[in-house]
Design a protein around this motif. Structure first.
Motif, PDB file in Angstrom:
ATOM      1  N   ASP A 169     -19.068 -19.469 -20.423  1.00 54.09           N
ATOM      2  CA  ASP A 169     -19.640 -20.070 -21.634  1.00 54.09           C
ATOM      3  C   ASP A 169     -18.695 -19.992 -22.830  1.00 54.09           C
ATOM      4  OD1 ASP A 169     -21.965 -20.800 -20.358  1.00 54.09           O
ATOM      5  OD2 ASP A 169     -23.114 -19.064 -21.034  1.00 54.09           O
ATOM      6  N   GLY A 170     -17.436 -19.688 -22.575  1.00 54.70           N
ATOM      7  CA  GLY A 170     -16.472 -19.522 -23.663  1.00 54.70           C
ATOM      8  C   GLY A 170     -15.757 -20.814 -24.021  1.00 54.70           C
ATOM      9  N   ILE A 171     -14.713 -20.659 -24.821  1.00 49.82           N
ATOM     10  CA  ILE A 171     -13.909 -21.774 -25.309  1.00 49.82           C
ATOM     11  C   ILE A 171     -12.463 -21.540 -24.910  1.00 49.82           C
ATOM     12  CG2 ILE A 171     -13.061 -22.969 -27.378  1.00 49.82           C
ATOM     13  CD1 ILE A 171     -15.704 -22.179 -28.734  1.00 49.82           C
ATOM     14  N   ALA A 172     -11.806 -22.590 -24.435  1.00 53.15           N
ATOM     15  CA  ALA A 172     -10.391 -22.498 -24.066  1.00 53.15           C
ATOM     16  C   ALA A 172      -9.550 -22.681 -25.320  1.00 53.15           C
ATOM     17  CB  ALA A 172     -10.050 -23.560 -23.037  1.00 53.15           C
ATOM     18  N   GLU A 173      -8.848 -21.645 -25.715  1.00 45.99           N
ATOM     19  CA  GLU A 173      -8.041 -21.687 -26.925  1.00 45.99           C
ATOM     20  C   GLU A 173      -6.642 -21.180 -26.629  1.00 45.99           C
ATOM     21  OE1 GLU A 173     -10.951 -21.039 -30.651  1.00 45.99           O
ATOM     22  OE2 GLU A 173     -10.856 -19.285 -29.329  1.00 45.99           O
ATOM     23  N   GLY A 174      -5.651 -21.956 -27.017  1.00 45.68           N
ATOM     24  CA  GLY A 174      -4.276 -21.551 -26.803  1.00 45.68           C
ATOM     25  C   GLY A 174      -3.336 -22.731 -26.925  1.00 45.68           C
ATOM     26  N   THR A 175      -2.109 -22.483 -27.289  1.00 42.69           N
ATOM     27  CA  THR A 175      -1.109 -23.540 -27.427  1.00 42.69           C
ATOM     28  C   THR A 175      -0.807 -24.161 -26.076  1.00 42.69           C
ATOM     29  OG1 THR A 175      -0.112 -22.362 -29.293  1.00 42.69           O
ATOM     30  CG2 THR A 175       1.217 -24.075 -28.234  1.00 42.69           C
ATOM     31  N   GLY A 176      -0.839 -25.468 -26.020  1.00 39.37           N
ATOM     32  CA  GLY A 176      -0.522 -26.176 -24.780  1.00 39.37           C
ATOM     33  C   GLY A 176      -1.629 -26.166 -23.755  1.00 39.37           C
ATOM     34  N   PHE A 177      -2.823 -25.685 -24.136  1.00 39.80           N
ATOM     35  CA  PHE A 177      -3.937 -25.595 -23.191  1.00 39.80           C
ATOM     36  C   PHE A 177      -4.584 -26.972 -22.951  1.00 39.80           C
ATOM     37  CE2 PHE A 177      -5.633 -20.967 -23.071  1.00 39.80           C
ATOM     38  CZ  PHE A 177      -4.359 -20.515 -22.792  1.00 39.80           C
ATOM     39  N   ILE A 178      -4.951 -27.202 -21.706  1.00 43.45           N
ATOM     40  CA  ILE A 178      -5.845 -28.303 -21.348  1.00 43.45           C
ATOM     41  C   ILE A 178      -7.198 -27.661 -21.047  1.00 43.45           C
ATOM     42  CG2 ILE A 178      -6.306 -30.247 -19.811  1.00 43.45           C
ATOM     43  CD1 ILE A 178      -3.337 -30.113 -18.965  1.00 43.45           C
TER      44      ILE A 178
END
Length: 415
Positions: A169-178
């Motif tokens: 249930d989280g969020i994908a966060e990060g540079t260059g992330f898809i």
């Protein structure tokens, strides 16, 4: 321990033998899914809870789509000439048919490109990830929710992407992330993203300008139980799209939505194309993407279609109502099984897995240390991996007493 004449009195001893065989199979290089299937086949009393298909109330596989079989037979008879064939003649009609099936509001249609990747949902996910790279440069890492589909990792490796998991249930966060999010029940766990989760993910993507990939393996399944209470098929399909996909479009978030036909139309053995909806908030830019997206399909050979894909396209264009009726049948079967689990699991540690927060073919509760030995010992064969017990909800027998008995057994050793 649950006692029943159905289960062997020496089930623990039998379970130890099956555990030993499972270990031998594991050492031979087989994965957890293959192991569960092989163990069950060797047991005359085995009940296969690990199988990845829709089972009827009689315990046998549901029949493949009669509509698609009919169209495939016709397509085969029309494929005698040794030439390449495709569905280009139905390009506009198939887009409209798919968007109507999915319940997509018409004002969004000019913003969407439809692709037909080969290899059903798997192919659609792979091309969705590639398409995301077309929409946005500098993408290096596929970010997926924990406990997700094991194939995601293999797909990332095949596309030379790094692989990163984020919390449930989280969020994908990060540079260059898809960011890869579920747009409906997660294939492996049945978890359905809540409206709050979808809202948070939408806001995060809008804020950062990220393109997202949406995996839609179970269109409408999260509302399947509503069919029994009077909701129509069209209503639940539109509600599913409104809840899981529309918020991204309304927030102006570019997305690539991979849609699988497999569970919806029971096409496991036929493997037609999947559907990929590529959305851009600017209609002119969406149209400009068409040549680049077409190149992705040419690169994987999807522009020259298998006859089942050609048949599938014609079936959806010409006989969508029949296919939708078959989809409704699959929804009813899954809902029937879920309702039985819900009733039998009430008051147990696995009760929540059959609430409205979960849907689809599988549940994946945590397993107690002794679970595999005891459950195998009862001739029940789910998939055990990473301390969890993945089970197919349609594996329940039709007999009410036996069903209650087996649910109680899973509830004793899972949580």
């Amino acid at each position: 321990m649950v006692e029943s004449p159905t289960f062997m009195a020496t089930q623990t001893t039998f379970g130890d033998e099956i555990l030993a065989e499972a270990q031998r199979l594991r050492e031979s290089g087989l994965d957890a899914n293959q192991i569960a299937g092989m163990l069950c086949k060797k047991d005359p009393q085995g009940k296969n809870y690990g199988i990845g298909i829709l089972l009827g109330a009689n315990g046998k596989p549901m029949p493949s789509s009669p509509t698609l079989l009919e169209y495939a037979d016709r397509e085969l008879r029309e494929s005698g000439s040794g030439i390449y064939l495709n569905s280009d003649a139905f390009k506009n009609e198939i887009k409209e048919a798919v968007l109507r099936w999915q319940g997509v509001p018409e004002n969004l249609w000019p913003h969407i490109q439809l692709l037909l990747p080969s290899d059903a949902g798997t192919g659609a996910v792979q091309v969705a990830i590639q398409a995301a790279a077309v929409l946005q440069e500098g993408l290096t890492t596929l970010a997926v929710e924990e406990l997700g589909w094991p194939a995601y990792k293999a797909i990332a490796a095949s596309l030379r992407l790094k692989y990163q998991e984020f919390s449930s249930d989280g969020i994908a966060e990060g540079t260059g992330f898809i960011p890869l999010y579920q747009a409906g029940p997660m294939n492996t766990t049945g978890r359905v993203p809540s409206r709050d989760v979808v809202k948070a993910r939408t806001e995060a993507a809008a804020k950062t300008g990220k393109v997202v990939v949406l995996d839609r393996a179970y269109s409408g399944f999260e509302y399947a139980r509503r069919l029994a209470s009077g909701s129509s098929y069209d209503e639940i399909m539109k509600e599913s799209f409104r809840a899981q996909v529309l918020p991204f479009a309304e927030a102006g978030v570019p997305f690539c939505a991979a849609i699988s036909p497999t569970k919806a139309f029971v096409t496991f053995s036929l493997r037609p194309c999947g559907f990929l909806l590529v959305f851009h908030p600017e209609a002119s830019k969406a149209a400009a993407l068409a040549p680049k997206l077409a190149a992705l399909l040419r690169a994987r050979g999807s522009s020259f279609e298998h006859l089942v894909t050609r048949a599938f396209v014609k079936a959806i264009v010409k006989d969508r109502a029949r296919l939708e009726a078959e989809h409704a049948g699959a929804l009813r079967r899954c809902a029937e099984a879920e309702t039985t689990w819900q009733r039998c699991a009430k008051g147990t540690p696995i009760e929540t897995l059959f609430s409205d927060a979960y849907a689809g073919l599988f549940r994946n509760p945590r397993a107690r240390p002794e679970a595999a030995r005891e459950i195998y010992g009862a001739h029940l064969y789910p998939v055990f991996a990473d301390g969890r017990c993945r089970l197919n909800v349609t594996g329940l027998p039709a007999d009410a007493a036996q069903a209650a008995e087996q649910v109680a057994f899973f509830a004793e050793y899972c949580f």
